[in-house]
Enzyme design. Sequence first.
Site, PDB file in Angstrom:
ATOM      1  CG  LEU A 167      -1.848   0.913   1.617  1.00 61.82           C
ATOM      2  CD1 LEU A 167      -3.265   1.219   0.264  1.00 61.82           C
ATOM      3  CD2 LEU A 167      -2.387   0.900   3.153  1.00 61.82           C
ATOM      4  CG  HIS A 168       2.580   2.445  -2.860  1.00 68.82           C
ATOM      5  ND1 HIS A 168       2.194   3.074  -4.325  1.00 68.82           N
ATOM      6  CD2 HIS A 168       2.773   1.068  -3.548  1.00 68.82           C
ATOM      7  CE1 HIS A 168       2.159   2.642  -5.540  1.00 68.82           C
ATOM      8  NE2 HIS A 168       2.688   1.293  -5.063  1.00 68.82           N
ATOM      9  N   GLY A 169       1.153   5.495  -1.918  1.00 70.60           N
ATOM     10  CA  GLY A 169      -0.083   6.508  -2.588  1.00 70.60           C
ATOM     11  C   GLY A 169      -0.625   6.095  -3.833  1.00 70.60           C
TER      12      GLY A 169
ATOM     13  CB  ALA B 194      -3.159   4.708  -0.548  1.00 69.32           C
TER      14      ALA B 194
END
Length: 157
Positions: free
Chosen positions: A12-14, A17
């Site tokens: 999960l990262h920018g 997300a």
Amino acid sequence: MINLVRIDHRLLHGQVAFAWTKSLGTDCILIANDEVAKDSLRMSALRMAAPSGVKLVIKSLEDSIKALNSGATDKYRLMIIVESIKDADELTKQVTTIKEVNLGGVKAENGKKQISMAVFVSPEEIERLKDMNDRGISIEVKMVPEDKGQNAIDLIK
């Protein structure tokens, strides 16, 4: 309902997300990963990366499979994130409703072949992708929703 199953070594990262959840209308993210499910520090870091208003659930691969097959996740517009092609292969073998996988990021390592900007695959991973394809799973390489997707099988030939 499963909106997306994504393979991404960063989990999960920018990009995931925000871009994917917004594009898909996702209201719940399930991270299916054995190591993270046992690591409270990594779980805390991932919880901070989750978008506001989106539920984040972190379970082992086995517990994720049980939850998906039990119907407990049916009420959500769900995005499932796994860390590896191996985990996606196992997930698709045991959750037969999954027919598509998004290949978003697999890190570069010695002995791996680059098939897209962010996807590097080993000979074993290539065989797993071919096996998933042979079982009727569509595997699309696509980093963000706006990108034009590419068939992973075409890229590994």
